[in-house]
Design a protein around this motif. Structure first.
Motif, PDB file in Angstrom:
ATOM      1  N   ALA A 115       9.421   2.575  -3.339  1.00  0.00           N
ATOM      2  CA  ALA A 115       8.697   1.555  -4.273  1.00  0.00           C
ATOM      3  C   ALA A 115       8.539   2.109  -5.547  1.00  0.00           C
ATOM      4  O   ALA A 115       7.910   1.334  -6.402  1.00  0.00           O
ATOM      5  N   ALA A 116       8.690   3.449  -5.769  1.00  0.00           N
ATOM      6  CA  ALA A 116       8.171   4.198  -6.895  1.00  0.00           C
ATOM      7  C   ALA A 116       6.958   4.258  -7.014  1.00  0.00           C
ATOM      8  O   ALA A 116       6.238   4.158  -8.204  1.00  0.00           O
ATOM      9  N   LEU A 117       6.017   4.276  -5.884  1.00  0.00           N
ATOM     10  CA  LEU A 117       4.537   4.612  -5.981  1.00  0.00           C
ATOM     11  C   LEU A 117       4.495   5.889  -5.343  1.00  0.00           C
ATOM     12  O   LEU A 117       4.896   6.660  -4.709  1.00  0.00           O
ATOM     13  N   SER A 118       3.062   6.332  -5.825  1.00  0.00           N
ATOM     14  CA  SER A 118       2.729   7.714  -5.306  1.00  0.00           C
ATOM     15  C   SER A 118       1.630   7.814  -4.230  1.00  0.00           C
ATOM     16  O   SER A 118       1.974   8.196  -3.241  1.00  0.00           O
ATOM     17  N   HIS A 119       0.686   6.988  -4.444  1.00  0.00           N
ATOM     18  CA  HIS A 119      -0.630   6.899  -3.345  1.00  0.00           C
ATOM     19  C   HIS A 119      -1.669   5.984  -3.666  1.00  0.00           C
ATOM     20  O   HIS A 119      -1.149   5.251  -4.611  1.00  0.00           O
ATOM     21  N   ARG A 166      -0.124   9.129   5.592  1.00  0.00           N
ATOM     22  CA  ARG A 166       0.575   9.413   6.653  1.00  0.00           C
ATOM     23  C   ARG A 166       2.199   9.344   6.121  1.00  0.00           C
ATOM     24  O   ARG A 166       2.373   8.658   4.947  1.00  0.00           O
ATOM     25  N   PRO A 167       2.805  10.115   6.829  1.00  0.00           N
ATOM     26  CA  PRO A 167       4.412  10.461   6.336  1.00  0.00           C
ATOM     27  C   PRO A 167       5.133   8.972   6.180  1.00  0.00           C
ATOM     28  O   PRO A 167       5.792   8.891   5.009  1.00  0.00           O
ATOM     29  N   ASP A 168       4.940   8.188   7.105  1.00  0.00           N
ATOM     30  CA  ASP A 168       5.689   6.874   7.165  1.00  0.00           C
ATOM     31  C   ASP A 168       5.239   5.943   5.806  1.00  0.00           C
ATOM     32  O   ASP A 168       6.290   5.443   5.282  1.00  0.00           O
ATOM     33  N   VAL A 169       4.051   5.892   5.547  1.00  0.00           N
ATOM     34  CA  VAL A 169       3.659   5.114   4.645  1.00  0.00           C
ATOM     35  C   VAL A 169       3.691   5.651   3.179  1.00  0.00           C
ATOM     36  O   VAL A 169       4.257   5.237   2.186  1.00  0.00           O
ATOM     37  N   GLN A 170       4.033   7.251   3.260  1.00  0.00           N
ATOM     38  CA  GLN A 170       4.201   8.000   2.130  1.00  0.00           C
ATOM     39  C   GLN A 170       5.800   7.604   1.711  1.00  0.00           C
ATOM     40  O   GLN A 170       6.081   7.621   0.611  1.00  0.00           O
ATOM     41  N   ARG A 171       6.768   7.445   2.799  1.00  0.00           N
ATOM     42  CA  ARG A 171       8.138   7.092   2.444  1.00  0.00           C
ATOM     43  C   ARG A 171       8.236   5.770   1.860  1.00  0.00           C
ATOM     44  O   ARG A 171       8.997   5.546   0.850  1.00  0.00           O
TER      45      ARG A 171
END
Length: 271
Positions: free
Chosen positions: A233-237, A223-228
């Motif tokens: 936090a310098a995390l990818s997925h 989801r876009p909000d989770v991706q943001r």
């Protein structure tokens, strides 16, 4: 449902709040250490149903008693770090100020090294493991200064109150994107890679519920909000992991127990 995170303020509270909203859990944070204190077990005493803890705490809780109080949910994040090579692993980045003359771990003998807390893998145990593997006694090699948090360690290093600091590589990456002084710090060595901090659940939580939590988080990770939130936090997925992913931490802690027993100083693997 109660989700307890031990990973703030290194990671933003908003990250865990969005995870909590996804799985329908109330979120609480414990900023005192990277995992439960010795003798504390929030999953056995009913304080928490879910927890984001340091890998060393997971191994400690998994081996402390014959009937572990928690189990893996099976979800982990992948750092936005080329060194992670797309895997759910991270490093203890050993840092110093530019121009310090410190170029390798051996140069730190007798100096002040900032550490997160006694429980932390990236901010304490990774350094102990590295020193031990090089034949040094971690308790006498240098002055380990426990600052209580990765950001505090970075602040003290930038201000010259520490000679070096060992920092969660994800926290360092995120902070360096916003703070030129942190971006300018020199990396002496990247200790690891180590498995990232796991999400665990109390052992008595139904397996179907745990499966639903895992699937919900993995699906929401797109989801876009989770991706943001992940990007901030310098995390990818998010990816799925199993207990075997944490075998390197289990092995390193077991070696430490053996070494300390041989010199007559056996202590708890997580202090």
């Amino acid at each position: 449902m109660r989700l307890l995170s031990y990973l703030t303020p290194g990671f933003p509270v908003s990250l865990f709040e969005i995870f909590g909203a996804i799985v329908g859990a109330d979120v609480a944070v414990d900023e005192r250490r990277s995992g439960p204190a010795p003798g504390d077990d929030p999953f056995r005493d009913g304080t928490a149903d879910l927890g984001w803890v340091c890998s060393t705490s997971y191994v400690d809780l998994a081996t402390r008693q014959p009937d572990p109080s928690m189990q893996l949910v099976g979800v982990a994040w992948v750092p936005d770090d080329p060194g992670a090579e797309g895997q759910p692993v991270y490093f203890g980045d050993l840092l110093t100020k530019p121009g310090s003359g410190i170029g390798r771990i051996e140069d730190l003998r007798g100096l002040r090294i900032g550490c997160n807390d006694h429980v932390s893998l990236s901010g304490h145990h990774s350094l102990r493991f590295a020193l031990r593997d090089r034949g040094f006694d971690p308790d006498s090699f240098a002055q380990l200064v426990f600052t209580g948090g990765h950001h505090r360690s970075l602040d003290l290093l930038v201000d010259g109150e520490l000679d070096a600091a060992v920092i969660d590589s994800v926290v360092r990456t995120a902070r360096a994107r916003l703070d030129p002084d942190v971006a300018a710090l020199s990396i002496i060595e990247r200790l690891g890679p180590w498995p990232v901090q796991p999400l665990v659940a109390r052992a008595t939580l139904a397996s179907g519920t745990i499966n639903d939590i895992r699937c919900s988080l993995l699906a929401a990770g797109r989801r876009p909000d989770v991706q943001r939130e992940l990007a901030a936090a310098a995390l990818s997925h998010l990816v799925e992991v199993d207990a075997g992913h944490y075998a390197p931490v289990r092995a390193a802690m077991a070696r430490r127990h053996t070494d300390e027993h041989e010199i007559g100083g056996l202590t708890a693997g997580v202090e």
